[in-house]
Design a protein around this motif. Structure first.
Motif, PDB file in Angstrom:
ATOM      1  N   GLY A 175      27.820  43.481  61.835  1.00 28.35           N
ATOM      2  CA  GLY A 175      27.360  44.058  63.091  1.00 28.35           C
ATOM      3  C   GLY A 175      25.956  44.613  63.059  1.00 28.35           C
ATOM      4  N   PHE A 176      25.333  44.739  61.880  1.00 26.66           N
ATOM      5  CA  PHE A 176      23.998  45.323  61.790  1.00 26.66           C
ATOM      6  C   PHE A 176      22.942  44.347  62.306  1.00 26.66           C
ATOM      7  N   PRO A 177      22.010  44.842  63.102  1.00 26.01           N
ATOM      8  CA  PRO A 177      21.002  43.945  63.696  1.00 26.01           C
ATOM      9  C   PRO A 177      19.903  43.567  62.710  1.00 26.01           C
ATOM     10  N   GLY A 178      19.379  42.364  62.887  1.00 19.20           N
ATOM     11  CA  GLY A 178      18.197  41.920  62.165  1.00 19.20           C
ATOM     12  C   GLY A 178      18.487  41.258  60.837  1.00 19.20           C
ATOM     13  N   GLU A 179      17.556  40.388  60.449  1.00 16.81           N
ATOM     14  CA  GLU A 179      17.598  39.755  59.129  1.00 16.81           C
ATOM     15  C   GLU A 179      16.899  40.684  58.138  1.00 16.81           C
ATOM     16  N   PHE A 180      17.656  41.180  57.186  1.00 21.32           N
ATOM     17  CA  PHE A 180      17.175  42.208  56.262  1.00 21.32           C
ATOM     18  C   PHE A 180      16.933  41.566  54.895  1.00 21.32           C
ATOM     19  N   ASN A 181      15.672  41.478  54.509  1.00 24.58           N
ATOM     20  CA  ASN A 181      15.280  40.930  53.208  1.00 24.58           C
ATOM     21  C   ASN A 181      15.254  42.111  52.234  1.00 24.58           C
ATOM     22  N   VAL A 182      16.242  42.192  51.352  1.00 19.40           N
ATOM     23  CA  VAL A 182      16.493  43.417  50.616  1.00 19.40           C
ATOM     24  C   VAL A 182      16.519  43.171  49.114  1.00 19.40           C
ATOM     25  N   SER A 183      16.170  44.208  48.348  1.00 23.35           N
ATOM     26  CA  SER A 183      16.201  44.096  46.891  1.00 23.35           C
ATOM     27  C   SER A 183      16.685  45.400  46.286  1.00 23.35           C
ATOM     28  N   VAL A 184      17.203  45.302  45.059  1.00 22.72           N
ATOM     29  CA  VAL A 184      17.511  46.476  44.255  1.00 22.72           C
ATOM     30  C   VAL A 184      17.072  46.177  42.826  1.00 22.72           C
ATOM     31  N   THR A 185      16.312  47.092  42.237  1.00 23.17           N
ATOM     32  CA  THR A 185      15.824  46.951  40.867  1.00 23.17           C
ATOM     33  C   THR A 185      16.498  47.992  39.982  1.00 23.17           C
ATOM     34  N   TYR A 186      17.058  47.529  38.874  1.00 27.70           N
ATOM     35  CA  TYR A 186      17.581  48.412  37.841  1.00 27.70           C
ATOM     36  C   TYR A 186      16.625  48.374  36.652  1.00 27.70           C
ATOM     37  N   GLU A 187      16.272  49.550  36.151  1.00 27.27           N
ATOM     38  CA  GLU A 187      15.373  49.646  35.013  1.00 27.27           C
ATOM     39  C   GLU A 187      15.911  50.688  34.037  1.00 27.27           C
ATOM     40  N   MET A 188      15.987  50.329  32.764  1.00 24.50           N
ATOM     41  CA  MET A 188      16.417  51.262  31.716  1.00 24.50           C
ATOM     42  C   MET A 188      15.185  51.677  30.931  1.00 24.50           C
ATOM     43  N   THR A 189      14.734  52.908  31.118  1.00 23.52           N
ATOM     44  CA  THR A 189      13.475  53.329  30.527  1.00 23.52           C
ATOM     45  C   THR A 189      13.676  53.819  29.099  1.00 23.52           C
ATOM     46  N   GLU A 190      12.545  54.004  28.399  1.00 23.54           N
ATOM     47  CA  GLU A 190      12.594  54.530  27.034  1.00 23.54           C
ATOM     48  C   GLU A 190      13.015  55.998  26.995  1.00 23.54           C
ATOM     49  N   GLU A 191      13.006  56.668  28.139  1.00 22.18           N
ATOM     50  CA  GLU A 191      13.422  58.062  28.218  1.00 22.18           C
ATOM     51  C   GLU A 191      14.906  58.183  28.558  1.00 22.18           C
ATOM     52  N   ASN A 192      15.653  57.090  28.388  1.00 19.67           N
ATOM     53  CA  ASN A 192      17.088  57.056  28.702  1.00 19.67           C
ATOM     54  C   ASN A 192      17.351  57.399  30.171  1.00 19.67           C
ATOM     55  N   GLU A 193      16.500  56.836  31.026  1.00 21.23           N
ATOM     56  CA  GLU A 193      16.684  56.947  32.466  1.00 21.23           C
ATOM     57  C   GLU A 193      17.158  55.603  33.009  1.00 21.23           C
ATOM     58  N   LEU A 194      18.149  55.647  33.858  1.00 22.79           N
ATOM     59  CA  LEU A 194      18.452  54.484  34.680  1.00 22.79           C
ATOM     60  C   LEU A 194      17.771  54.720  36.016  1.00 22.79           C
ATOM     61  N   ARG A 195      16.758  53.881  36.302  1.00 23.34           N
ATOM     62  CA  ARG A 195      15.977  54.007  37.527  1.00 23.34           C
ATOM     63  C   ARG A 195      16.419  52.888  38.478  1.00 23.34           C
ATOM     64  N   ILE A 196      16.791  53.280  39.688  1.00 26.65           N
ATOM     65  CA  ILE A 196      17.246  52.327  40.697  1.00 26.65           C
ATOM     66  C   ILE A 196      16.292  52.408  41.882  1.00 26.65           C
ATOM     67  N   VAL A 197      15.684  51.280  42.231  1.00 25.93           N
ATOM     68  CA  VAL A 197      14.721  51.223  43.331  1.00 25.93           C
ATOM     69  C   VAL A 197      15.206  50.219  44.369  1.00 25.93           C
ATOM     70  N   TYR A 198      15.312  50.675  45.608  1.00 25.49           N
ATOM     71  CA  TYR A 198      15.717  49.824  46.723  1.00 25.49           C
ATOM     72  C   TYR A 198      14.487  49.501  47.567  1.00 25.49           C
ATOM     73  N   GLY A 199      14.383  48.266  48.017  1.00 30.68           N
ATOM     74  CA  GLY A 199      13.285  47.869  48.884  1.00 30.68           C
ATOM     75  C   GLY A 199      13.769  46.876  49.920  1.00 30.68           C
ATOM     76  N   GLY A 200      13.041  46.787  51.021  1.00 29.26           N
ATOM     77  CA  GLY A 200      13.439  45.807  52.018  1.00 29.26           C
ATOM     78  C   GLY A 200      12.584  45.848  53.261  1.00 29.26           C
ATOM     79  N   VAL A 201      12.743  44.828  54.070  1.00 28.30           N
ATOM     80  CA  VAL A 201      12.084  44.756  55.364  1.00 28.30           C
ATOM     81  C   VAL A 201      12.994  43.963  56.287  1.00 28.30           C
ATOM     82  N   CYS A 202      13.013  44.358  57.569  1.00 24.55           N
ATOM     83  CA  CYS A 202      13.894  43.717  58.542  1.00 24.55           C
ATOM     84  C   CYS A 202      13.077  43.280  59.752  1.00 24.55           C
ATOM     85  N   ASP A 203      13.477  42.183  60.360  1.00 28.58           N
ATOM     86  CA  ASP A 203      12.721  41.679  61.507  1.00 28.58           C
ATOM     87  C   ASP A 203      13.143  42.308  62.832  1.00 28.58           C
ATOM     88  N   GLN A 204      14.161  43.161  62.797  1.00 29.05           N
ATOM     89  CA  GLN A 204      14.545  43.956  63.955  1.00 29.05           C
ATOM     90  C   GLN A 204      14.783  45.396  63.497  1.00 29.05           C
TER      91      GLN A 204
END
Length: 386
Positions: A175-204
């Motif tokens: 039901g959500f409007p628009g075509e959503f081009n989306v990403s999620v990045t998982y990164e395991m850093t040397e500082e024992n961090e799990l970093r999660i980054v979400y990105g995206g763009v939608c045409d509506q």
């Protein structure tokens, strides 16, 4: 447009074509350590599609494993006070478990985490009707959300010890409007961090409020109750709920209530208190409005600690809120290593805006305008407290 005027996570103008450039620039930004990314086959879907799992390991040997199906966090192994690697997230050993995954173990939630009342809202004067999946309400974007979709491993970086998953959520998905081009990045850093980054763009114009639904037990998955683990939430206010766990439309002070985690205490200390909000949700399952929110700035919003293992987790994010859930409704879930998970054997800290925010004027906005860039970042940082 209906919704509210309080800003949510930072958004910038970006075209569909620019999305790939944005992801490339992020991955070349020098964040994180340099070690090892490997992949292997985790299973095969009924459709015949082969599903890969990606192993992200830093120089200390700490590692995360993330699944192409659902962009799910399957394992997160960090050292305890004796240097032993401990898997601190609940999950399943096989793909069949994640195909069902009624508890959302490790799931990437999208487009919108948490609940939307009556599965509807209004954008630009138009009523949007979503697919309900919890009575009349929409929970975590409805049935077969992002956690049940195949993602493409669009970028693998051994230098950054990271993998980026991407997909296109079609116009009208749940039901959500628009075509959503989306990403999620998982990164395991040397500082024992799990970093999660979400990105995206939608045409509506649409809703974007993504989160990760990992269940943490800092004594190790399958180790039993997590109610003796200490939690701090840097929040002076929380969001009371009514029927169906839908917010009542205001944020109130934690002071003087069992909802107060401004100073570290055990999760189980007051979870059975005679307090209406805890009765409604069967324990902690509430949104906290965290201190110091300032659009895109990353700050610490919570921490947790296990006395048994010494493992400490600090949560940092650019989101205004976090859902604290004490696994009140986990029952006889057959998980990893032959373990059977039950009620309150883990906890979740899901970064977000308030539940049902799109329908409440004074909540933070989850609205993503057409062509805007969606960006959100959450870090789970691990260390040992002696």
């Amino acid at each position: 447009m209906e919704g509210n005027g309080i800003p949510g996570p930072v958004k910038k103008e970006m075209s569909h074509r620019d999305m790939a450039l944005f992801l490339k620039e992020y991955k070349s930004s020098g964040i994180g350590g340099r070690n090892m990314v490997t992949q292997r086959t985790f299973g095969t879907l009924p459709s015949g599609e082969e599903v890969k799992i990606y192993h992200l390991e830093n120089k200390s040997g700490a590692f995360a494993e993330v699944l192409q199906f659902g962009a799910i966090l399957v394992k997160l192994c960090v050292p305890d006070r004796d240097g032993r690697l401990t898997d601190v997230v609940l999950g399943y050993d096989d793909l069949a478990g994640y195909e069902v995954n009624g508890c959302f173990f490790g799931a990437t939630i999208g487009r919108s985490g948490n609940r939307i009342a009556q599965s509807r809202f209004t954008l630009d004067g138009k009523e949007i009707v979503l697919t309900p999946n919890e009575g009349a309400n929409n929970l975590h974007s409805g049935p077969d959300g992002f956690e049940k979709k195949m993602w493409t491993a669009s970028e693998i970086s051994e230098d950054k010890n990271a993998v980026t998953f991407s997909r296109i959520s079609p116009d009208g998905e749940n039901g959500f409007p628009g075509e959503f081009n989306v990403s999620v990045t998982y990164e395991m850093t040397e500082e024992n961090e799990l970093r999660i980054v979400y990105g995206g763009v939608c045409d509506q114009t649409t809703i974007a409020n993504m989160t990760n639904h990992s269940y943490f037990n800092l004594a190790g998955e399958g180790s039993g109750s997590a109610m003796d683990q200490y939690v701090t939430i840097h929040a002076e206010q929380y969001t009371p709920v009514g029927e169906g766990s839908i917010p009542l439309g205001e944020n109130v002070a934690v002071e003087g209530t069992p909802m107060d985690f401004r100073k570290a205490h055990k999760i189980g200390d007051e979870i059975e208190a005679d307090f209406e909000q805890l009765r409604i949700t069967g324990g902690y399952d509430h949104n906290y409005v965290t201190d110091g929110y300032n659009k895109a700035s990353i700050r610490e919003i919570a921490e947790a600690w296990s006395e048994k293992t010494g493992i400490q987790m600090n949560v940092l994010t650019d989101c205004p809120c976090v859902q604290f859930y004490a696994a009140n409704f986990v029952d006889q879930e057959h998980g990893k290593n032959g373990h059977v998970y039950n009620k309150r054997e883990a906890f979740c800290l899901e970064t977000q805006v308030e539940p049902n925010a799109v329908n409440v004027e004074n909540f933070h906005s989850p609205i993503l305008e057409a062509g805007e860039r969606y960006y959100s970042e959450t870090i789970y940082r691990f260390s040992v407290k002696k």
